[in-house]
Motif scaffolding. Structure first.
Motif, PDB file in Angstrom:
ATOM      1  N   GLN A   1       7.497 -10.870   5.366  1.00  0.00           N
ATOM      2  CA  GLN A   1       6.909 -11.129   4.051  1.00  0.00           C
ATOM      3  C   GLN A   1       6.073  -9.941   3.588  1.00  0.00           C
ATOM      4  O   GLN A   1       6.143  -9.524   2.423  1.00  0.00           O
ATOM      5  CB  GLN A   1       6.038 -12.383   4.111  1.00  0.00           C
ATOM      6  N   VAL A   2       5.267  -9.386   4.503  1.00  0.00           N
ATOM      7  CA  VAL A   2       4.410  -8.258   4.163  1.00  0.00           C
ATOM      8  C   VAL A   2       5.243  -7.053   3.758  1.00  0.00           C
ATOM      9  O   VAL A   2       4.975  -6.390   2.743  1.00  0.00           O
ATOM     10  CB  VAL A   2       3.485  -7.897   5.343  1.00  0.00           C
ATOM     11  N   VAL A   3       6.273  -6.762   4.545  1.00  0.00           N
ATOM     12  CA  VAL A   3       7.113  -5.595   4.266  1.00  0.00           C
ATOM     13  C   VAL A   3       7.824  -5.753   2.924  1.00  0.00           C
ATOM     14  O   VAL A   3       7.867  -4.822   2.108  1.00  0.00           O
ATOM     15  CB  VAL A   3       8.126  -5.369   5.399  1.00  0.00           C
ATOM     16  N   MET A   4       8.371  -6.927   2.677  1.00  0.00           N
ATOM     17  CA  MET A   4       9.072  -7.156   1.409  1.00  0.00           C
ATOM     18  C   MET A   4       8.118  -7.020   0.228  1.00  0.00           C
ATOM     19  O   MET A   4       8.478  -6.439  -0.807  1.00  0.00           O
ATOM     20  CB  MET A   4       9.718  -8.544   1.406  1.00  0.00           C
ATOM     21  N   GLN A   5       6.903  -7.546   0.396  1.00  0.00           N
ATOM     22  CA  GLN A   5       5.916  -7.440  -0.672  1.00  0.00           C
ATOM     23  C   GLN A   5       5.537  -5.985  -0.915  1.00  0.00           C
ATOM     24  O   GLN A   5       5.415  -5.551  -2.070  1.00  0.00           O
ATOM     25  CB  GLN A   5       4.673  -8.255  -0.311  1.00  0.00           C
ATOM     26  N   ARG A   6       5.378  -5.250   0.167  1.00  0.00           N
ATOM     27  CA  ARG A   6       5.009  -3.837   0.031  1.00  0.00           C
ATOM     28  C   ARG A   6       6.145  -3.025  -0.599  1.00  0.00           C
ATOM     29  O   ARG A   6       5.899  -2.097  -1.363  1.00  0.00           O
ATOM     30  CB  ARG A   6       4.631  -3.258   1.398  1.00  0.00           C
ATOM     31  N   ILE A   7       7.370  -3.354  -0.250  1.00  0.00           N
ATOM     32  CA  ILE A   7       8.518  -2.679  -0.858  1.00  0.00           C
ATOM     33  C   ILE A   7       8.523  -2.940  -2.364  1.00  0.00           C
ATOM     34  O   ILE A   7       8.719  -2.027  -3.177  1.00  0.00           O
ATOM     35  CB  ILE A   7       9.842  -3.156  -0.220  1.00  0.00           C
ATOM     36  N   LYS A   8       8.280  -4.192  -2.732  1.00  0.00           N
ATOM     37  CA  LYS A   8       8.263  -4.554  -4.153  1.00  0.00           C
ATOM     38  C   LYS A   8       7.136  -3.818  -4.876  1.00  0.00           C
ATOM     39  O   LYS A   8       7.325  -3.289  -5.980  1.00  0.00           O
ATOM     40  CB  LYS A   8       8.072  -6.065  -4.286  1.00  0.00           C
ATOM     41  N   GLU A   9       5.952  -3.766  -4.247  1.00  0.00           N
ATOM     42  CA  GLU A   9       4.827  -3.065  -4.853  1.00  0.00           C
ATOM     43  C   GLU A   9       5.118  -1.575  -4.987  1.00  0.00           C
ATOM     44  O   GLU A   9       4.780  -0.956  -6.003  1.00  0.00           O
ATOM     45  CB  GLU A   9       3.560  -3.271  -4.017  1.00  0.00           C
ATOM     46  N   ALA A  10       5.746  -1.012  -3.965  1.00  0.00           N
ATOM     47  CA  ALA A  10       6.071   0.414  -3.998  1.00  0.00           C
ATOM     48  C   ALA A  10       7.059   0.719  -5.116  1.00  0.00           C
ATOM     49  O   ALA A  10       6.924   1.726  -5.826  1.00  0.00           O
ATOM     50  CB  ALA A  10       6.647   0.842  -2.648  1.00  0.00           C
ATOM     51  N   GLU A  11       8.052  -0.154  -5.259  1.00  0.00           N
ATOM     52  CA  GLU A  11       9.027   0.039  -6.334  1.00  0.00           C
ATOM     53  C   GLU A  11       8.356  -0.051  -7.696  1.00  0.00           C
ATOM     54  O   GLU A  11       8.649   0.743  -8.592  1.00  0.00           O
ATOM     55  CB  GLU A  11      10.137  -1.013  -6.219  1.00  0.00           C
ATOM     56  N   ARG A  12       7.445  -1.018  -7.844  1.00  0.00           N
ATOM     57  CA  ARG A  12       6.725  -1.142  -9.111  1.00  0.00           C
ATOM     58  C   ARG A  12       5.886   0.095  -9.391  1.00  0.00           C
ATOM     59  O   ARG A  12       5.848   0.588 -10.521  1.00  0.00           O
ATOM     60  CB  ARG A  12       5.832  -2.387  -9.078  1.00  0.00           C
TER      61      ARG A  12
END
Length: 365
Positions: A112-123
Motif C-alpha cells: 500500500q505504501v509503495v503504491m501510494q508513493r508511486i502515485k504521489e511521485a507520478e503526480r
C-alpha cells in the motif's frame, strides 16, 4: 518481505526516481502504525527492515531506570545489565517483539505504501512537468465534454478548459484536436489540475510568436494588446530595426501569418497597428482601420479628442462601439471621437460664443 522486495524498490529508484532508503523509512513508519493498530500496544517500539535480507522486525524500546514504574516502557538497571553490563540509567534497551503473523501485515502495508508513493511521485512529476510550462501553448485531444467544461487529454495528464476560458460560440466534440494556453497548474488532493484558456491575451501572443519569427528573435516587439475573444483583437507592434516593417512582419506575405492566427481563433479579427511613443500618433494608429484627420490630447487627464472624416465616423467607432473601446484599452487613453462636420459646428459655436462675449464687454464700456 524479502530480498526480492528490496530489489523491486531499487528498480523503482532507477525507473521513477523514488529513493529506496526514503521508501524503506516510510514503510517502517507505516508498519509501526499497523503494529500498534492491530496489536493494541502502547509500548514504545520501532520497526526495522534489514537492508540486506528484507527481514522485518518489531523492537520494543524500554528506558533503563533504577526503579520501574511502568514495565511497558521501562526496564530496571539490574535486568538491563543482565542483557549487557554496559547499560546505564537513561539508556534505551531494545528487545524483539515481532508477532507471529506480522509478515502478512507487513507485506500488505508495504504494498500500500509503495503504491501510494508511486502515485504521489507520478503526480509530482506531472505537476513539475506542466508547472514549468505555464504561459505556453499545449496541444491535446478533447477527452470529454460536460455542460460547462471541456476536458483535454494532454498525454500524461488531463487539462480542463472551463466555460469562462472558452471562446464564445466555439463547440468541441470528443476526439477533436485542440490548442490552448496553459493558464495555471494547481496542486490538489487528487493530483495536479491543469487549467487551460483560449480567451487569455497570452494565447494570442503565443500564437503570433509561433507564426512570426521576428517576434521570437526580438526584432519586432509586441508592445501591448487587447482582446474581445471570438470577436476582435488589436495588437500594437514596434520594430527595433528601422529596416524591418513591424506590420508587414506580423501580417506576412499575402496576410498568411496573421491569417493562420485568425484561423486558430475561429475567425477572430485582428488589427495590427504600429506602436508610437508619440501619444497622438499612437491613438490615431489604434483606431485603424479608420482614417484620422487630427488628434487633440489633454495629457494630465489622459483624454484625447479624435477628429475623423464624416465617412469614417462609424468605422472609427465600430459596431456597438467596439473599435473605439479596444483603441482606448490599447492606448490607455479615454478617446472622444468626432466627425469633421461635428467639429466644425463645435468650433462655430465656440467662435460665436467668444465674439458674443466680446460684444457684450464692448457695450458695457
Amino acid at each position: 518481505m524479502n530480498a526480492e522486495f528490496l530489489q523491486a524498490l531499487k528498480d523503482l529508484e532507477r525507473e521513477r526516481g523514488l529513493k529506496t532508503e526514503v521508501l524503506l523509512g516510510v514503510i517502517e513508519a507505516a508498519l509501526l502504525s499497523a503494529y500498534r493498530r492491530n496489536f493494541g500496544t502502547v509500548q514504545n517500539a520501532r520497526v526495522e527492515i534489514d537492508r540486506n535480507t528484507g527481514e522485518c522486525r518489531v523492537l520494543a524500546q524500554r528506558t533503563v531506570v533504577e526503579e520501574v514504574e511502568d514495565p511497558r516502557t521501562q526496564i530496571s538497571l539490574e535486568e538491563a545489565r543482565q542483557i549487557d553490563p554496559r547499560y546505564q540509567p537513561g539508556d534505551v534497551v531494545e528487545t524483539e517483539v515481532t508477532p507471529r503473523d506480522f509478515g502478512r501485515i507487513a507485506a500488505q502495508t508495504a504494498k500500500q505504501v509503495v503504491m501510494q508513493r508511486i502515485k504521489e511521485a507520478e503526480r509530482n512529476m506531472i505537476y513539475e512537468a506542466f508547472a514549468g510550462r505555464e504561459g505556453d501553448i499545449v496541444t491535446g485531444t478533447v477527452h470529454r465534454v460536460d455542460k460547462q467544461n471541456i476536458y483535454v487529454d494532454l498525454g500524461k495528464a488531463e487539462g480542463v478548459l472551463p466555460a469562462s476560458e472558452q471562446i464564445p460560440g466555439e463547440r468541441y466534440r470528443q476526439g477533436d484536436k485542440i490548442r490552448a494556453y496553459l493558464l495555471e497548474v494547481r496542486r490538489t488532493s487528487k493530483g495536479p489540475q491543469i487549467v487551460l484558456s483560449r480567451t487569455h491575451p497570452g494565447f494570442l501572443r503565443r500564437l503570433l510568436e509561433l507564426e512570426v519569427p521576428e517576434l521570437q528573435d526580438g526584432t519586432v516587439e509586441l508592445k501591448t494588446m487587447v482582446r474581445e475573444p471570438g470577436s476582435r483583437a488589436k495588437i500594437a507592434v514596434y520594430s527595433r530595426d528601422p529596416h524591418v516593417d513591424p506590420l508587414g512582419a506580423c501580417v506576412g506575405p499575402r496576410g498568411s501569418r496573421i491569417q493562420a492566427v485568425v484561423n486558430e481563433l475561429r475567425g477572430e479579427k485582428i488589427d495590427v497597428v504600429r506602436w508610437d511613443a508619440d501619444s497622438s500618433r499612437f491613438i490615431a494608429e489604434a483606431l485603424s482601420p479608420a482614417k484620422v484627420t487630427a488628434v487633440e490630447i489633454w495629457e494630465e487627464e489622459k483624454i484625447a479628442r479624435v477628429i475623423v472624416p464624416d465617412n469614417q465616423l462609424s468605422l472609427a467607432i465600430g459596431r456597438e462601439g467596439q473599435n473605439a473601446r479596444l483603441a482606448a484599452k490599447l492606448t490607455g487613453w479615454k478617446i472622444d471621437i468626432k466627425s469633421e462636420s461635428q467639429m466644425a459646428e463645435i468650433y462655430s459655436q465656440e467662435y460665436a460664443g467668444y465674439h458674443g462675449e466680446e460684444g457684450g464687454r464692448g457695450e458695457e464700456s
